[in-house]
Design an enzyme around this catalytic site. Structure first.
Site, PDB file in Angstrom:
ATOM      1  N   ASP A  81       0.314  -2.059   4.040  1.00  0.00           N
ATOM      2  CA  ASP A  81      -0.446  -3.100   4.739  1.00  0.00           C
ATOM      3  C   ASP A  81       0.387  -4.396   4.720  1.00  0.00           C
ATOM      4  O   ASP A  81       0.977  -4.738   3.692  1.00  0.00           O
ATOM      5  CB  ASP A  81      -1.771  -3.279   3.981  1.00  0.00           C
ATOM      6  CG  ASP A  81      -2.739  -4.217   4.667  1.00  0.00           C
ATOM      7  OD1 ASP A  81      -2.660  -4.358   5.906  1.00  0.00           O
ATOM      8  OD2 ASP A  81      -3.590  -4.801   3.961  1.00  0.00           O
ATOM      9  N   HIS A  82       0.430  -5.077   5.828  1.00  0.00           N
ATOM     10  CA  HIS A  82       1.200  -6.330   5.949  1.00  0.00           C
ATOM     11  C   HIS A  82       2.616  -6.182   5.400  1.00  0.00           C
ATOM     12  O   HIS A  82       3.008  -6.860   4.458  1.00  0.00           O
ATOM     13  CB  HIS A  82       0.481  -7.493   5.255  1.00  0.00           C
ATOM     14  CG  HIS A  82      -0.811  -7.849   5.921  1.00  0.00           C
ATOM     15  ND1 HIS A  82      -0.869  -8.610   7.067  1.00  0.00           N
ATOM     16  CD2 HIS A  82      -2.088  -7.507   5.631  1.00  0.00           C
ATOM     17  CE1 HIS A  82      -2.137  -8.724   7.447  1.00  0.00           C
ATOM     18  NE2 HIS A  82      -2.888  -8.059   6.601  1.00  0.00           N
ATOM     19  N   GLY A 206      -9.700  -8.403   7.358  1.00  0.00           N
ATOM     20  CA  GLY A 206     -10.634  -9.388   6.798  1.00  0.00           C
ATOM     21  C   GLY A 206     -12.068  -8.904   6.810  1.00  0.00           C
ATOM     22  O   GLY A 206     -12.989  -9.655   7.130  1.00  0.00           O
TER      23      GLY A 206
END
Ligand code: 13P
Length: 287
Positions: A81-82, A206
């Site tokens: 992730d990211h 988010g």
């Protein structure tokens, strides 16, 4: 079992549901999340953000995630992730992750497209999938802090159609971490993005703090992967705190504390999966 990321997301998009993508930091989180998914017989994505490696080194957590994905009774995809650096993208692929989320969202759009396309080529060559991000998702995933904002529709369409990404995270007013106030998602932008890129799996980052009805509405507009990190980090802390409150200091044990943390992660993950599966009415889900 470890399953292709693209297949898991496309199935969800077709069925009008979302796959929960749960960030993990340690073994207890993995145990609680995977038990929840197995009990509910639901596919999931297990992921870890590059910025978290300082707390949860990839060389420890990566092999655990891979082993769990292989042995689980449900379909699991593993994602970095990211991901920001080529080095960590390659390390994750070497540990068997089959999806990379490349985050070029802080770059100008042309640069984001150029970099995302280059990463997509390498990732695809390794048989893995690529998630891209457009617009700035607010808050922080362990790094710099950003204000929630919305991507421009034309940029969403450009990155989605020109970068060869397999899934697209869109900034629609969402933010990582705890929202300051009530999150206000731009559903009009989401609807337009889905209409312009109907076959593209859209991703909502988010997830912590978004209202159940907003999750359900987003799923009708092409969101088929929802990222949850903070809610499970909080669940871990709540489980540990509840244990310490309930048990006198001289009776506390490492094992009891872990079990309490795992239980809270299990409950929280179950509630999210039931919500995202989009079959039960909201009022029967203890969210
Ligand atoms: P939250 O921490 O807000 O749940 O966000 C998770 C996320 O989007 C990870 O990429």
């Amino acid at each position: 079992m470890l399953c292709p990321f693209t297949r898991i997301l496309k199935d969800a998009l077709t069925d009008k549901r979302a796959v929960g993508a749960f960030n993990v930091g340690n073994m207890e989180m993995l145990i609680g999340i995977v038990k929840a998914a197995e009990d509910l017989r639901s596919p999931i994505v297990l992921q870890i953000a590059e910025k978290r490696f300082k707390h949860s080194p990839l060389e420890y957590v990566g092999p655990m995630m891979f082993s769990v994905a292989q042995k689980a009774k449900i379909e699991i995809a593993l994602e970095l992730d990211h991901g920001f650096t080529v080095e960590n993208i390659r390390r994750s692929l070497a540990f068997g992750f089959n999806s990379i989320m490349f985050d070029g969202s802080d770059k100008p759009v042309a640069e984001n497209i150029r970099l995302t396309s280059a990463v997509a080529k390498e990732v695809h060559n390794q048989g893995a999938a690529l998630e891209a991000e457009i617009g700035v998702v607010g808050g922080s995933e362990g790094g710099a802090m950003y204000l929630a904002s919305c991507a421009r529709l034309e940029d969403i369409i450009k990155l989605g159609s020109e970068s060869e990404c397999d899934a697209l995270a869109v900034a629609i007013g969402n933010a990582h971490g705890h929202y300051k106030g009530v999150p206000k998602l731009n559903f009009e932008l989401l609807q337009q993005s889905h209409a312009a890129l109907p076959g593209m799996p859209l991703v909502l980052h988010g997830g912590t703090g978004i209202a159940p009805e907003d999750f359900r509405k987003a799923i009708t507009m092409g969101i088929c992967k929802i990222n949850i990190a903070t809610a499970n980090f909080d669940a871990f802390v709540a489980g540990a705190a509840a244990y310490c409150q309930a048990v006198a200091p001289d009776s506390r044990s490492y094992f009891g504390l872990n079990e309490s943390a795992v239980e809270k992660i299990y409950e929280n993950t179950c509630a999210h999966i039931r919500l995202f599966n989009n079959t039960e009415p909201l009022d029967v889900i203890n969210f």
